[in-house]
Motif scaffolding. Structure first.
Motif, PDB file in Angstrom:
ATOM      1  N   SER A  56     103.137   8.698 -66.144  1.00  0.00           N
ATOM      2  CA  SER A  56     103.381   7.749 -65.056  1.00  0.00           C
ATOM      3  C   SER A  56     104.148   8.422 -63.922  1.00  0.00           C
ATOM      4  N   VAL A  68     101.569  10.338 -62.094  1.00  0.00           N
ATOM      5  CA  VAL A  68     100.771   9.457 -61.239  1.00  0.00           C
ATOM      6  C   VAL A  68     101.527   9.159 -59.945  1.00  0.00           C
ATOM      7  N   GLY A  69     102.822   8.845 -60.083  1.00  0.00           N
ATOM      8  CA  GLY A  69     103.637   8.598 -58.902  1.00  0.00           C
ATOM      9  C   GLY A  69     103.681   9.800 -57.980  1.00  0.00           C
ATOM     10  N   PHE A 111     105.451   1.750 -58.848  1.00  0.00           N
ATOM     11  CA  PHE A 111     106.122   1.709 -60.148  1.00  0.00           C
ATOM     12  C   PHE A 111     106.339   0.313 -60.730  1.00  0.00           C
ATOM     13  N   THR A 115      96.583   6.777 -66.089  1.00  0.00           N
ATOM     14  CA  THR A 115      97.193   7.228 -67.352  1.00  0.00           C
ATOM     15  C   THR A 115      96.177   7.149 -68.497  1.00  0.00           C
ATOM     16  N   SER A 133     107.518   8.052 -53.603  1.00  0.00           N
ATOM     17  CA  SER A 133     106.574   8.152 -54.718  1.00  0.00           C
ATOM     18  C   SER A 133     106.951   9.261 -55.680  1.00  0.00           C
ATOM     19  N   ARG A 143     104.173  -0.080 -63.756  1.00  0.00           N
ATOM     20  CA  ARG A 143     104.764   0.687 -64.859  1.00  0.00           C
ATOM     21  C   ARG A 143     105.907  -0.088 -65.500  1.00  0.00           C
ATOM     22  N   THR A 195      96.428   1.339 -60.439  1.00  0.00           N
ATOM     23  CA  THR A 195      96.299   2.800 -60.477  1.00  0.00           C
ATOM     24  C   THR A 195      97.019   3.401 -61.678  1.00  0.00           C
ATOM     25  N   ASN A 196      98.238   2.937 -61.955  1.00  0.00           N
ATOM     26  CA  ASN A 196      98.986   3.547 -63.066  1.00  0.00           C
ATOM     27  C   ASN A 196      98.263   3.377 -64.408  1.00  0.00           C
TER      28      ASN A 196
END
Length: 458
Positions: A300, A303-304, A31, A264, A156, A34, A259-260
């Motif tokens: 997001s 994704v987590g 995160f 996304t 996560s 993010r 990755t985020n």
């Protein structure tokens, strides 16, 4: 020293603090990008903002390893004081990082957080080698991986779980949503409590030769020469493992930092809105921005949640190995090779999947490699180095973790993935290729004691 075999619960207690460490690590890894994006960071600037993490590890881990090797207190032991110090500072940083009012503040908290996590984490690796006989090393590191998997999955999913309880995902421009703030506060609490549990339920062996230990401590401080000497004289097996670690951690740093934005954009089709593209003097444009921002924050969370799957699969990997290694020996080299290749396939698959639900498969494969990364290299290393220098050796070994992350942060990721194309999802392809290379580098390892446990003949 003849060390007795420990029961499952004794190994569990001494490793339980890793639950908290992984809460901090997973919240940071899942995160922070993010948070950076929410505070206005451009995608190409995100890796460099992460550079605090590996640089801190490069400096902190050999120092902590060296100091813990030279520490002994009858009540607190050798490694446990460092667990506790790191936990206190990590918990403070975890609580405050989502409240950062500006990018530079968030980057500063990341620096503090990663330094503190490293203070706690490095001695945990050494503790397994300190406490367990060689026949239980693989088993001990696998139990740590099991606990790490549990922590990864729960942490996560925390922002998503908190959101499901009704805490808002929406926030004003440049403000981190309350769901993330609450998740980080929970993480701070779990970090401290789990470390305290290990500190108060685990004892440590005193130095094998106390008189020699005291003489070493009384010598003039040779900290830097000793570190440099150990680097210069590292065993060949350690150097070969270092090559495996280099490509492994380049891949995972790519995952944590990009990755985020990659998912996304490519999978959820909800990229972070850029304020400059909206007329913020127009109420209609402000509403459009808020709608796009809320969609980004919600995806997001998703994704987590999907990233948490790699915690579950690493936990399954660890459970299987825990049952197996408690009774039989394994070929650590081949286990690590095949696990890393599977993880590489998982990363590459993200480019091709038709819908978000397929991310379960991608992260499941990545979890197998993560479970192996957290156990097999350390089991191989601990069987091929001097036990008296276990702390400093583990600290130096972690240089092979942080150096690839520094290279990635300084432009390595941006340069390599743009060789394929401008889309951020190409970074996941680079991560996959890097992990597959790491897998095949295991073929370089030939030390029999590193590859599998060999009982010493009497």
């Amino acid at each position: 020293m003849n060390k007795r075999k420990l029961s499952f619960w004794e190994i569990w207690n001494m490793s339980f603090g890793f639950l908290g460490i992984q809460f901090g690590f997973a919240l940071q890894g899942g995160f922070m990008s993010r948070i950076f994006q929410t505070l206005g960071a451009e995608i190409h600037d995100i890796p460099i903002m992460w550079i605090a993490a590996p640089l801190t590890g490069l400096l902190v881990q050999p120092v902590i390893g060296y100091l813990s090797d030279r520490t002994w207190n009858p009540r607190w032991g050798r490694r446990r004081p460092y667990f506790l110090i790191g936990a206190i500072f990590s918990s403070i940083a975890l609580f405050f990082v989502p409240h950062s009012p500006a990018l530079w503040v968030a980057a500063g908290f990341l620096w503090i957080l990663d330094a503190s996590i490293n203070i706690s984490m490095e001695p945990f690796r050494a503790l397994v080698a300190d406490k367990l006989p060689e026949s239980q090393r693989s088993y001990g590191f696998v139990i740590q991986t099991l606990i790490i998997g549990i922590g990864t999955w729960i942490a996560s999913n925390l922002p998503w779980m908190v959101s499901q309880l009704g805490v808002s995902d929406s926030a004003a421009n440049g403000v981190v949503p309350m769901s993330v703030k609450v998740a980080f506060a929970i993480g701070a609490f779990v970090f401290l409590i789990s470390i305290l549990y290990t500190v108060f339920t685990t004892t440590e062996y005193p130095p094998e030769d106390m008189e020699e230990f005291k003489r070493e401590k009384e010598k003039k401080n040779q900290f830097i020469p000793d570190i440099l000497n150990n680097i210069g004289s590292m065993p060949l097996t350690m150097k070969k493992l270092g090559l495996v670690q280099f490509f492994s951690w380049f891949a995972f740093f790519t995952m944590w930092s990009l990755t985020n934005p990659a998912l996304t954009e490519h999978v959820f089709k909800t990229p972070a809105p850029v304020e400059a593209n909206y007329n913020m003097d127009s109420e209609e444009s402000v509403n459009e921005f808020q709608i796009a921002n809320t969609a980004f924050q919600k995806s997001s969370n998703e994704v987590g949640k999907y990233m948490g799957v790699y915690g579950l699969s690493s936990m399954a990997f660890a459970l299987i190995l825990a049952f197996y290694t408690s009774k039989k020996r394994i070929n650590r080299k081949l286990v690590h090779l095949f696990s890393l290749v599977l993880g590489g396939v998982g990363f590459i698959s993200m480019y091709f999947i038709p819908s978000p639900s397929w991310l379960i498969l991608s992260f499941t494969l990545i979890g197998f490699s993560w479970g192996s990364i957290l156990s097999m290299p350390y089991a191989m290393l601990s069987s091929s180095v001097d036990p008296k220098k276990m702390g400093v050796i583990m600290g130096i070994f972690n240089m092979f973790i942080v150096i690839p992350q520094v290279i990635a942060a300084l432009g390595g990721i941006n340069y390599t993935y743009k060789l394929i194309g401008e889309e951020t999802i190409n970074a996941m392809i680079v991560a996959g290729i890097s992990l597959i290379i790491a897998g095949f580098c295991n073929l370089l390892i030939t030390n029999r004691d590193a590859i599998t446990y060999n009982p010493k003949e009497i």
